[in-house]
Design a protein around this motif. Sequence first.
Motif, PDB file in Angstrom:
ATOM      1  N   TYR A  90       8.853  -0.877 -48.123  1.00  0.00           N
ATOM      2  CA  TYR A  90       9.635   0.061 -47.315  1.00  0.00           C
ATOM      3  C   TYR A  90      11.017   0.362 -47.904  1.00  0.00           C
ATOM      4  O   TYR A  90      11.462   1.521 -47.856  1.00  0.00           O
ATOM      5  N   PRO A  91      11.740  -0.616 -48.478  1.00  0.00           N
ATOM      6  CA  PRO A  91      13.061  -0.276 -49.025  1.00  0.00           C
ATOM      7  C   PRO A  91      13.011   0.612 -50.264  1.00  0.00           C
ATOM      8  O   PRO A  91      14.054   1.078 -50.731  1.00  0.00           O
ATOM      9  N   HIS A  92      11.809   0.847 -50.802  1.00  0.00           N
ATOM     10  CA  HIS A  92      11.687   1.531 -52.088  1.00  0.00           C
ATOM     11  C   HIS A  92      11.225   2.979 -51.974  1.00  0.00           C
ATOM     12  O   HIS A  92      11.246   3.711 -52.968  1.00  0.00           O
ATOM     13  N   PHE A  93      10.760   3.404 -50.796  1.00  0.00           N
ATOM     14  CA  PHE A  93      10.325   4.793 -50.686  1.00  0.00           C
ATOM     15  C   PHE A  93      10.918   5.419 -49.438  1.00  0.00           C
ATOM     16  O   PHE A  93      11.467   4.741 -48.575  1.00  0.00           O
ATOM     17  N   GLY A  94      10.795   6.735 -49.354  1.00  0.00           N
ATOM     18  CA  GLY A  94      11.357   7.465 -48.235  1.00  0.00           C
ATOM     19  C   GLY A  94      10.395   7.543 -47.065  1.00  0.00           C
ATOM     20  O   GLY A  94      10.214   6.598 -46.316  1.00  0.00           O
ATOM     21  N   ARG A  95       9.743   8.693 -46.930  1.00  0.00           N
ATOM     22  CA  ARG A  95       8.896   8.920 -45.753  1.00  0.00           C
ATOM     23  C   ARG A  95       7.508   8.328 -45.910  1.00  0.00           C
ATOM     24  O   ARG A  95       6.858   8.000 -44.925  1.00  0.00           O
ATOM     25  N   ALA A  96       7.026   8.225 -47.140  1.00  0.00           N
ATOM     26  CA  ALA A  96       5.663   7.737 -47.349  1.00  0.00           C
ATOM     27  C   ALA A  96       5.577   7.040 -48.704  1.00  0.00           C
ATOM     28  O   ALA A  96       6.288   7.401 -49.649  1.00  0.00           O
TER      29      ALA A  96
END
Length: 264
Positions: free
Chosen positions: A101-107
Amino acid sequence: MVELHGVGYRAGGREILHDVSAWLEPGRFHVILGPNGAGKSTLLRIAAGLLRPSAGEVRYDGQPVRALAADALARTRAVLSQHITLPFPLPAEDVVMMGRYPHFGRAPGARDRVIVSEALALVGMTDRRAQSYPTLSGGEQQKIQMARVLAQIWNETRAGAPQSPRILFLDEPTSSLDVRYQLHLLDIARGLLAHDCTVVAVLHDLNMALHCGDDFLVLEDGRLALQANDPSAVDGALLERVFRVRAHRVSDPVSGDALWRFEL
């Protein structure tokens, strides 16, 4: 480098940690030892930036951890706790994806999915990836959580690009695992040292800790009784005082390695 300067912590009117200063060198496996109630998990959580100390401060490479943005901190370090419950019937691979989760935006992207698959393979849980997380055994759940934190601090390998330093915090990570997977998990953690990762672990099995650790912090009643980079410094007199047992050093009849045996 993780630096703890004069760290103290109070809760419920009780002083849990008092004036702890320690330096966690990069690329080393640091083990925190001590009896129940000595403040081990509290110290780990403060070092990881999950708890704010009542006194003193924690620094990552000279920068106060409280000054780091939450997303930047999440990409730098991951924490595996002893017990993590998820009541929702998520597939195991979705739990591992939480680490991304900390590495991508919406998906998540294709690379995030590849990392999840590689993390699952590393902990031997590829065949459980689609299984509902709550239906897994306690040991299997812990392996999925290990895959999650691996995915969170996964260091990309790109030609000519330096790897970013990472820190993995493990709070009694082997408590629900059988002997084979205790060794497997700790071998995985030690393998991360070659990829610019520092490991900090609370372990209860003293012989296992001395076997896999590089540096040792021994807590006694919330104070740092010893910090050493040689297992021989964790001697019988210290163990008997801190753990209030009789400690006997013996030799493994096969390997000749030194082992500790305890009695009341």
